[in-house]
Design an enzyme around this catalytic site. Sequence first.
Site, PDB file in Angstrom:
ATOM      1  N   ASP A  21      -4.695   2.318   2.149  1.00 38.13           N
ATOM      2  CA  ASP A  21      -4.412   3.393   1.193  1.00 38.13           C
ATOM      3  C   ASP A  21      -3.471   2.904   0.096  1.00 38.13           C
ATOM      4  O   ASP A  21      -2.631   2.039   0.339  1.00 38.13           O
ATOM      5  CB  ASP A  21      -3.784   4.588   1.946  1.00 38.13           C
ATOM      6  CG  ASP A  21      -3.823   5.863   1.122  1.00 38.13           C
ATOM      7  OD1 ASP A  21      -4.527   5.902   0.087  1.00 38.13           O
ATOM      8  OD2 ASP A  21      -3.126   6.825   1.500  1.00 38.13           O
ATOM      9  N   TRP A  26      -1.413   1.874  -6.966  1.00 39.21           N
ATOM     10  CA  TRP A  26      -1.081   0.492  -7.339  1.00 39.21           C
ATOM     11  C   TRP A  26      -1.583   0.221  -8.760  1.00 39.21           C
ATOM     12  O   TRP A  26      -0.884  -0.371  -9.584  1.00 39.21           O
ATOM     13  CB  TRP A  26      -1.727  -0.460  -6.333  1.00 39.21           C
ATOM     14  CG  TRP A  26      -1.341  -1.903  -6.448  1.00 39.21           C
ATOM     15  CD1 TRP A  26      -0.293  -2.516  -5.827  1.00 39.21           C
ATOM     16  CD2 TRP A  26      -2.006  -2.909  -7.221  1.00 39.21           C
ATOM     17  NE1 TRP A  26      -0.260  -3.850  -6.149  1.00 39.21           N
ATOM     18  CE2 TRP A  26      -1.301  -4.127  -7.014  1.00 39.21           C
ATOM     19  CE3 TRP A  26      -3.115  -2.917  -8.069  1.00 39.21           C
ATOM     20  CZ2 TRP A  26      -1.680  -5.322  -7.612  1.00 39.21           C
ATOM     21  CZ3 TRP A  26      -3.489  -4.110  -8.670  1.00 39.21           C
ATOM     22  CH2 TRP A  26      -2.776  -5.295  -8.446  1.00 39.21           C
ATOM     23  N   HIS A  38      -8.788  -1.038  -6.431  1.00 42.44           N
ATOM     24  CA  HIS A  38      -9.760  -1.358  -5.370  1.00 42.44           C
ATOM     25  C   HIS A  38     -10.128  -2.844  -5.425  1.00 42.44           C
ATOM     26  O   HIS A  38     -10.233  -3.504  -4.398  1.00 42.44           O
ATOM     27  CB  HIS A  38     -11.030  -0.508  -5.520  1.00 42.44           C
ATOM     28  CG  HIS A  38     -10.780   0.970  -5.402  1.00 42.44           C
ATOM     29  ND1 HIS A  38      -9.996   1.506  -4.414  1.00 42.44           N
ATOM     30  CD2 HIS A  38     -11.229   2.027  -6.141  1.00 42.44           C
ATOM     31  CE1 HIS A  38      -9.958   2.826  -4.544  1.00 42.44           C
ATOM     32  NE2 HIS A  38     -10.697   3.159  -5.587  1.00 42.44           N
ATOM     33  N   LEU A 132     -13.745 -13.040  15.723  1.00 35.33           N
ATOM     34  CA  LEU A 132     -13.363 -11.670  15.358  1.00 35.33           C
ATOM     35  C   LEU A 132     -14.591 -10.819  14.999  1.00 35.33           C
ATOM     36  O   LEU A 132     -15.516 -11.311  14.355  1.00 35.33           O
ATOM     37  CB  LEU A 132     -12.436 -11.730  14.129  1.00 35.33           C
ATOM     38  CG  LEU A 132     -12.046 -10.399  13.495  1.00 35.33           C
ATOM     39  CD1 LEU A 132     -10.989  -9.686  14.343  1.00 35.33           C
ATOM     40  CD2 LEU A 132     -11.511 -10.599  12.071  1.00 35.33           C
ATOM     41  N   GLU A 208      -0.803   2.734  19.122  1.00 32.41           N
ATOM     42  CA  GLU A 208       0.497   2.735  18.466  1.00 32.41           C
ATOM     43  C   GLU A 208       0.244   2.913  16.972  1.00 32.41           C
ATOM     44  O   GLU A 208      -0.674   2.303  16.420  1.00 32.41           O
ATOM     45  CB  GLU A 208       1.220   1.398  18.705  1.00 32.41           C
ATOM     46  CG  GLU A 208       1.523   1.121  20.160  1.00 32.41           C
ATOM     47  CD  GLU A 208       2.479   2.140  20.763  1.00 32.41           C
ATOM     48  OE1 GLU A 208       3.346   2.650  20.033  1.00 32.41           O
ATOM     49  OE2 GLU A 208       2.344   2.430  21.966  1.00 32.41           O
TER      50      GLU A 208
HETATM   51  C1  FPP Z   1      -7.695   4.022  -0.662  1.00 31.05           C
HETATM   52  O1  FPP Z   1      -6.883   3.975  -1.804  1.00 31.05           O
HETATM   53  C2  FPP Z   1      -8.743   3.031  -0.685  1.00 31.05           C
HETATM   54  C3  FPP Z   1     -10.097   3.281  -0.642  1.00 31.05           C
HETATM   55  C4  FPP Z   1     -10.646   4.643  -0.594  1.00 31.05           C
HETATM   56  C5  FPP Z   1     -11.085   2.206  -0.712  1.00 31.05           C
HETATM   57  C6  FPP Z   1     -10.786   0.953   0.009  1.00 31.05           C
HETATM   58  C7  FPP Z   1     -11.637  -0.116  -0.555  1.00 31.05           C
HETATM   59  C8  FPP Z   1     -11.294  -1.400  -0.768  1.00 31.05           C
HETATM   60  C9  FPP Z   1      -9.987  -1.982  -0.388  1.00 31.05           C
HETATM   61  C10 FPP Z   1     -12.224  -2.302  -1.491  1.00 31.05           C
HETATM   62  C11 FPP Z   1     -13.308  -2.990  -0.780  1.00 31.05           C
HETATM   63  C12 FPP Z   1     -13.304  -2.983   0.681  1.00 31.05           C
HETATM   64  C13 FPP Z   1     -14.008  -3.833   1.440  1.00 31.05           C
HETATM   65  C14 FPP Z   1     -14.019  -3.649   2.914  1.00 31.05           C
HETATM   66  C15 FPP Z   1     -14.792  -4.949   0.890  1.00 31.05           C
HETATM   67  P1  FPP Z   1      -6.834   5.248  -2.754  1.00 31.05           P
HETATM   68  O2  FPP Z   1      -7.877   5.074  -3.789  1.00 31.05           O
HETATM   69  O3  FPP Z   1      -6.956   6.491  -1.931  1.00 31.05           O
HETATM   70  O4  FPP Z   1      -5.392   5.116  -3.348  1.00 31.05           O
HETATM   71  P2  FPP Z   1      -4.422   6.308  -3.812  1.00 31.05           P
HETATM   72  O5  FPP Z   1      -4.093   7.088  -2.567  1.00 31.05           O
HETATM   73  O6  FPP Z   1      -3.239   5.575  -4.353  1.00 31.05           O
HETATM   74  O7  FPP Z   1      -5.137   7.104  -4.843  1.00 31.05           O
END
Ligand code: FPP
Length: 247
Positions: A21, A26, A38, A132, A208
Amino acid sequence: MIEDKRIDLNNLPNHVAIIMDGNGRWAKNRGEHRIYGHQHGVKSVRDCTEAAAELGIRYLTLYAFSTENWSRPKEEVDALMELLVQTILAETPTLNKNNVRLLAIGNLRSLPGKCFEQLTEAMADTAKNTGLTLVLALSYSSKWEIVEAAKNIAKDAMAGQLDIETINDNTIDAYLTTKDIPHPELLIRTSGEHRISNFLLWQIAYAELYFTDMLWPDFNRAAFFEAIVDYQTRERRFGKTSEQLTS
Ligand code: FPP
């Protein structure tokens, strides 16, 4: 080489699950669009996968796209799906090189065709790897999974293939998308939020929980090791007393 000497290799979690998250925040902190976050989050995915594989952890599950994420702006959903396709395509050789098997859980049929195909291909390509297991939760939510399990249990009971009196914890496990995966001992969530957000609700009954303020794109190898060190300070009692554990 595991550079964090505090880690006890004899007391590792078998399965670590992560709620990644903070990508949006960021990016916003840098005056950039959410997708920029992302894109940088992929580096953290790579770092954690590598660190988990090196430690000898058996399963790493990443919450990459939730059922609820479909309601984000179309532009962001499309960009995330494209990023997934590109990342899976680019990373499959590295997964093979590191003996990592790729699995996915969730309503995979709801993914765009290209994404579903790329994922299926990468899973087949890495199926024989014995190190893994990297599990991507895609179009996943725990409530969705439990509803599906309930429907299938009811169907099998009605068809006479399941005796209702024999239903127990193990039966429920066997109807979940995680049926072949052990429950996580450690759940990590980044970005300072203290929520589970519909992730593996049944499976984390005794996990945990580890929360960090770091935003996902900042979560690196050292941060992953820190979470493992913290896990190793916990006393896992499973409802028993401390005294019972030592006797
Ligand atoms: C949450 O941050 C993140 C996501 C919903 C997407 C996660 C995806 C990736 C890290 C990219 C690709 C992944 C893989 C497995 C190749 P948010 O957008 O909710 O952030 P915020 O809470 O700050 O808005």
